[in-house]
Design a protein around this motif. Structure first.
Motif, short mmCIF file in Angstrom:
data_model
loop_
_atom_site.label_atom_id
_atom_site.label_comp_id
_atom_site.label_asym_id
_atom_site.label_seq_id
_atom_site.Cartn_x
_atom_site.Cartn_y
_atom_site.Cartn_z
N PRO A 68 -5.45 21.18 -4.46
CA PRO A 68 -6.86 21.29 -4.09
C PRO A 68 -7.14 20.66 -2.74
O PRO A 68 -6.52 19.67 -2.36
CB PRO A 68 -7.59 20.55 -5.21
N SER B 13 -22.76 3.14 0.44
CA SER B 13 -21.91 3.30 -0.74
C SER B 13 -20.42 3.30 -0.39
O SER B 13 -19.59 3.41 -1.28
CB SER B 13 -22.30 4.58 -1.47
N ASN B 14 -20.08 3.18 0.88
CA ASN B 14 -18.68 3.03 1.28
C ASN B 14 -18.41 1.72 1.99
O ASN B 14 -17.39 1.57 2.66
CB ASN B 14 -18.24 4.22 2.15
N VAL C 134 -10.26 19.26 -0.23
CA VAL C 134 -11.65 18.81 -0.17
C VAL C 134 -12.07 18.63 1.29
O VAL C 134 -11.37 17.96 2.05
CB VAL C 134 -11.85 17.49 -0.94
N ARG C 135 -13.19 19.25 1.64
CA ARG C 135 -13.76 19.06 2.99
C ARG C 135 -14.59 17.78 2.94
O ARG C 135 -15.72 17.80 2.45
CB ARG C 135 -14.68 20.23 3.34
N LEU C 136 -14.07 16.66 3.46
CA LEU C 136 -14.82 15.40 3.40
C LEU C 136 -15.80 15.30 4.58
O LEU C 136 -16.99 15.18 4.39
CB LEU C 136 -13.85 14.22 3.38
N PHE C 137 -15.25 15.32 5.78
CA PHE C 137 -16.09 15.36 6.99
C PHE C 137 -15.66 16.58 7.81
O PHE C 137 -14.47 16.78 8.05
CB PHE C 137 -15.84 14.14 7.88
N GLY D 135 -11.01 4.85 -2.39
CA GLY D 135 -11.59 5.56 -3.52
C GLY D 135 -10.84 6.83 -3.85
O GLY D 135 -11.01 7.41 -4.92
N PHE D 136 -9.98 7.27 -2.94
CA PHE D 136 -9.15 8.44 -3.23
C PHE D 136 -7.85 7.98 -3.90
O PHE D 136 -7.34 6.90 -3.59
CB PHE D 136 -8.87 9.24 -1.96
N PRO D 137 -7.32 8.79 -4.79
CA PRO D 137 -6.15 8.35 -5.55
C PRO D 137 -4.89 8.21 -4.68
O PRO D 137 -4.78 8.84 -3.62
CB PRO D 137 -5.97 9.44 -6.60
N MET E 287 -3.98 16.05 -3.75
CA MET E 287 -5.23 16.44 -3.09
C MET E 287 -5.08 16.27 -1.57
O MET E 287 -4.54 15.28 -1.11
CB MET E 287 -6.36 15.52 -3.58
N TYR F 120 -13.93 5.46 4.34
CA TYR F 120 -14.13 6.67 3.55
C TYR F 120 -12.86 7.16 2.86
O TYR F 120 -12.93 8.03 2.01
CB TYR F 120 -14.79 7.76 4.40
#
Lengths: 240, 240, 240
Positions: free
Chosen positions: C30, C212-213, C32-35, C56-58, C1, C53
């Motif tokens: 894949p 939550s982070n 992902v647009r995080l920020f 939590g990502f693998p 990712m 942030y």
């Protein structure tokens, strides 16, 4: 397909974090960002949009719906199976109109995972369920049935603006086939007649029309209805 | 690859609805949102951006281009094959400069499906064609040839701002190799000299440079050119 | 990712152009647009967000991090391997706090390709390296080691607003476990007590909470903290 229907914004971290979670749990399922700019506090407005904008998606589509002003409170999350589509989100009324119009509705309670944050249930509670559903896991088998918050006090058609789009057009909570095309709509004193589409009226003229998802929409040809008519979410109008 | 080149906005429903349609018809074709914030009413400005920003994409890329102030009017949709890339969208001049610079151009008329909405041709007319093209279906074989709206009155280089980006930089319709690097550009009375890049000028200084897609861009180091220079789309400037 | 962590904006061309480049070089990975809306000029603020942030990502996730006010200057790009994740971006301090908290950090210099533009290293320099990493190519083998800009003058916790989100909540550079829950935070003269989450305080009330982070966040229940507290990125606050 998993469809995102939220108030999370597009550029910030929340949509991306939820999408990353989906990707980890359901790597081969495509995710579409349908709405990221729903009104964060007007659940009734959002409830009017959901049935209109979920039509047209194929059977089996999973809608991940998060407009959740009460996040962290006691309200539980639910999984709703309405006809042949799935909906996951907080039980705050979001699914009330959708359920009312469906032939068959089942609703199950979503347990709160022990490690869920208190402010981001989209990522921690709802996304994992949506991913399992999209992978073909019939989550409901193990779930406790729930009573859907059905808001019988909410009308079938809401004579209010429920969304203003990128162009300034004002989408309303009224289904187009509930209004005569001869009707004049009055919003903030502005009187609007129906037109088939934008190019049918002069530049700068306001009108109403049946939008491409079957809702009444207030618009201005080559202008912004939100500014010109003062239309904001929650703004009432009437048919005269 | 299908590339979206629109004025639809990112957060609202239109880009997502179009993407969902593409996903249903061409499930394995990746879709990239290139522009969602093009100027909705200035087709000439958008026509200047298209040839600059479509370069660099591989042969066979399908560009789904929707800036369509006349949606619902009589103007037809077209499919344009310019050299080795495909373009689908309304025939309103969007493809005029692109076609002028291509070695080989074919243009075909897109029939209006009977069930198309009158306000969302991106989803109902153009996306299905883009999906078929991306799947390798040579749609043109069955299509009627069309006359591309070629706007011979539009200059090759437009001395106007055609886009302001997220940082406030003002992209112009002038190709960088058409201007001497010694030129001074005058916009709203502000006189700008060329610099190679942002860090070559002091903080707060305005300058012009050849952007990473070959267009002249007006910028301010660590500031916003749109605000500092009053630059908006359609704003003219001149070389002195 | 591959995770995008930038100030590029979502609707404009930059995120899409970078994503298209990734797609060409690593078609099955894949993205992902995080920020997309990080503060463009406050690298220290962004450096506080990154470690919070990216958790939590693998393992193996590649973060493409571009907040680059000095683009085009002499500062080189770097590739950072911190524990089991990869980071690519400009060596301007962005990775300083991340590296400080990692058990193992390697840093390699990224050569500037001869055909790179002078203003869009995200597309021309960083994306190609991120794509190779995500494809399993251990780029570092051929790379020259680099000294990470480690900004020892920056504190571990920054008592400033580092990001305001879509709802107007003000994320700070302070980790939640560094503050007693009994603390009162003073920002611009507003005194904030802790609450577990939004629904624990009355409508319109300001409070602080552990987001939550794991960062301290200043918020208003059903309101905008940025407006109500005057909170902007760079705004200092203190614990009393």
């Amino acid at each position: 397909m998993i469809v995102l229907f939220t108030d999370f914004g597009d550029a910030g971290p929340y949509t991306g974090q939820m999408q990353a979670r989906l990707l980890q749990l359901a790597p081969d399922v495509p995710v579409v960002r349908l709405f990221s700019d729903l009104s964060p506090f007007d659940v009734q407005a959002v409830a009017c949009l959901l049935p209109a904008y979920c039509s047209g998606f194929p059977p089996g589509t999973v809608f991940l719906c998060v407009v959740d002003p009460g996040v962290g409170s006691e309200r539980p999350g639910v999984l709703v199976h309405a006809d042949d589509r799935w909906f996951v989100g907080p039980n705050e009324g979001l699914f009330a109109l959708l359920a009312r119009r469906a032939d068959r509705v089942d609703c199950a309670l979503l347990p709160l995972p022990a490690d869920a944050s208190s402010s981001f249930h989209g990522r921690d509670v709802f996304a994992p369920v949506a991913a399992r559903l999209a992978m073909g896991d019939r989550v409901t088998a193990q779930a406790q049935p729930a009573q859907l918050l059905d808001r019988t006090d909410w009308p079938d058609d809401l004579f209010q603006v429920v969304y203003t789009d990128h162009y300034g057009n004002a989408v309303t909570g009224v289904r187009a086939n509930e209004i005569e095309t001869s009707a004049t709509l009055n919003i903030n004193g502005h009187l609007l007649k129906a037109a088939k589409t934008f190019s049918a009226v002069p530049h700068g003229a306001a009108f109403w029309y049946a939008n491409s998802n079957g809702l009444i929409e207030l618009a201005v040809n080559r202008g912004r209805a939100d500014e010109q008519l003062g239309a904001v979410v929650g703004n009432a109008f009437r048919s005269e």
